[in-house]
Design an enzyme around this catalytic site. Structure first.
Site, PDB file in Angstrom:
ATOM      1  N   HIS A 251      -8.589   3.362  -3.326  1.00  0.00           N
ATOM      2  CA  HIS A 251      -7.318   2.946  -2.638  1.00  0.00           C
ATOM      3  C   HIS A 251      -6.963   2.199  -3.465  1.00  0.00           C
ATOM      4  O   HIS A 251      -6.763   1.268  -3.424  1.00  0.00           O
ATOM      5  CB  HIS A 251      -7.282   2.749  -1.131  1.00  0.00           C
TER       6      HIS A 251
ATOM      7  N   GLY B  80       0.125  -3.748   4.010  1.00  0.00           N
ATOM      8  CA  GLY B  80      -0.344  -4.767   4.468  1.00  0.00           C
ATOM      9  C   GLY B  80       0.578  -6.088   4.811  1.00  0.00           C
ATOM     10  O   GLY B  80       1.871  -5.993   4.250  1.00  0.00           O
TER      11      GLY B  80
ATOM     12  N   CYS C 255      -1.321   2.594   6.170  1.00  0.00           N
ATOM     13  CA  CYS C 255      -0.439   1.313   7.069  1.00  0.00           C
ATOM     14  C   CYS C 255      -0.276   0.098   5.444  1.00  0.00           C
ATOM     15  O   CYS C 255      -0.897   0.774   4.668  1.00  0.00           O
ATOM     16  CB  CYS C 255      -2.082   0.685   7.805  1.00  0.00           C
TER      17      CYS C 255
ATOM     18  N   CYS D 243       0.525  -1.434   0.110  1.00  0.00           N
ATOM     19  CA  CYS D 243      -0.086  -0.026  -0.196  1.00  0.00           C
ATOM     20  C   CYS D 243       1.061   1.180   0.088  1.00  0.00           C
ATOM     21  O   CYS D 243       0.442   2.588  -0.429  1.00  0.00           O
ATOM     22  CB  CYS D 243      -0.842  -0.248   1.279  1.00  0.00           C
TER      23      CYS D 243
END
Length: 394
Positions: free
Chosen positions: A350, A382, A380, A90
């Protein structure tokens, strides 16, 4: 190390996967268009760009085979312009911009491009053929855990209520709708979307349409309206499609140059990265990553949190965003006005590997419009990580 200046930062609209405007547009088309547009808006000849670092969370299928190099060639950049695909899930887009900046700071490049792309229509979350390691998965199954389950874990472990999550989601849509109405997303370059219309003879006709706005914003969303949704991740849970980020297609690009290059080419510096940090956390609570990465980056930069004029905190899930804001001492204070002032990923989407680059373009446009000095892009990641980049307007 020498200074590295951002001279342009732009993005395509973010459009819902499978249902949105880019559902038939390949990721290479999105990326090559925004890379070319970025160079044109900066007023720079692409031959001056030494390297293109492009983030992509699922670099396979249509966005595989080193999509950075493919897109650079599709954009008409000369053969001399190289490219590399960067993957930190991400945060891939902001990682790519940080790497481009580091190349210039180190003197390895005079001009570099950082950016990101993700078509979640063409390549789904987790990729087309995920294959966890069988022995390791038995020892540490959390390494492969569903992102939605991690969001439920955060909500349960830290007491984030369904009511808080739904209200947060509605505020995201309200802010994004207001921002669209006010025309504040000046970082968006109207982008062609392609479609394939079946013909009577069995062939397909390729057509196009210019898309100018993020298509996932739902103005008028209310907590009552989304309260009926149930969690697909946990029986009786509170994490739903409505208080989670939208899966999205999009691309973004940023050009970074040395002072010498700016002077030689007549480029106008906009901003610079003053710190970038990543931090690890438990995989099963991956959403808490920003609460570790943001203080780490602030320490590197020698800044305090109250000096930040805008936070682009990626809303992967309302639960994790709320928890991080509470831990950072922002939740429930006037500083909340600085957080995602024009909406976040719940409303705007996103697109995984693009998100960091997309948020950079949005942040810099906002700081320029409001005369802010410092801004943060954080998310954040993954697998159990967080990332944070701090920008200073110049």
């Amino acid at each position: 190390m020498r200074e590295a200046y951002i001279v342009e930062s732009v993005r395509t609209p973010g459009c819902k996967n499978k249902k949105g405007a880019f559902r038939e547009t390949r990721p290479e088309d999105l990326l090559s268009f925004i890379m070319k547009s970025c160079a044109e808006k900066a007023g720079i000849n692409p031959i001056e760009i030494d390297d293109c670092m492009i983030g992509c969370a699922m670099p396979e299928g249509e966005q595989g085979i080193n999509v950075a190099r493919i897109a650079a060639r599709m954009a008409g950049f000369p053969n001399e312009v190289s490219g590399a695909t960067v993957n930190r899930f991400c945060s891939s887009g902001i990682e790519a911009i940080a790497l481009a900046s580091l190349r210039v700071q180190a003197g390895w490049s005079e001009v570099a491009m950082g950016g990101g792309v993700e078509s979640m229509t063409y390549v789904p979350m987790g990729g087309n053929t995920p294959r966890p390691h069988p022995e390791f998965a038995k020892v540490e199954p959390e390494a492969y855990i569903s992102m939605g389950v991690t969001a439920e874990n955060v909500a349960g472990s830290y007491g984030i209520t369904r009511a808080e999550m739904d209200e947060f989601a509605c505020n995201s849509h309200a802010k994004a709708a207001a921002a669209q109405a006010a025309g504040v997303f000046t970082e968006i370059v109207p982008t062609p979307a392609y479609y394939y219309e079946p013909q009577a003879d069995g062939t397909f006709k390729k057509t196009s349409k210019i898309i100018s706005a993020d298509d996932g914003v739902r103005g008028g969303t209310t907590p009552e309206g989304i309260a009926r949704l149930s969690s697909p991740f946990k029986f009786g849970g509170g994490v739903t499609a409505a208080n989670s980020s939208q899966t999205t297609d999009g691309a973004a690009a940023t050009i970074v140059a040395s002072k010498e290059a700016c002077d030689r080419l007549g480029l106008k510096p906009i901003a610079k990265i003053v710190a970038y940090a990543v931090a690890g956390c438990k995989s099963e609570e991956m959403g808490v990553g920003p609460k570790y990465a943001i203080p780490k980056a602030l320490k590197i930069a020698g800044l305090t949190i109250d000096q930040i004029d805008c936070f682009e905190l990626n809303e992967a899930f309302a639960s994790q965003a709320i928890h991080c804001l509470k831990e950072l001492g922002i939740w429930g204070t006037d500083a909340m006005k600085k957080v995602n002032p024009n909406g976040g990923a719940i409303a705007l989407g996103h697109p995984l590997g693009c998100t960091g680059a997309k948020l950079t373009a949005t942040l810099l446009a906002h700081l320029k419009r409001t005369n802010g000095k410092y801004g943060i892009v954080s998310m954040c990641i993954g697998g159990g990580m967080g990332a944070c980049a701090i920008f200073e307007m110049v």
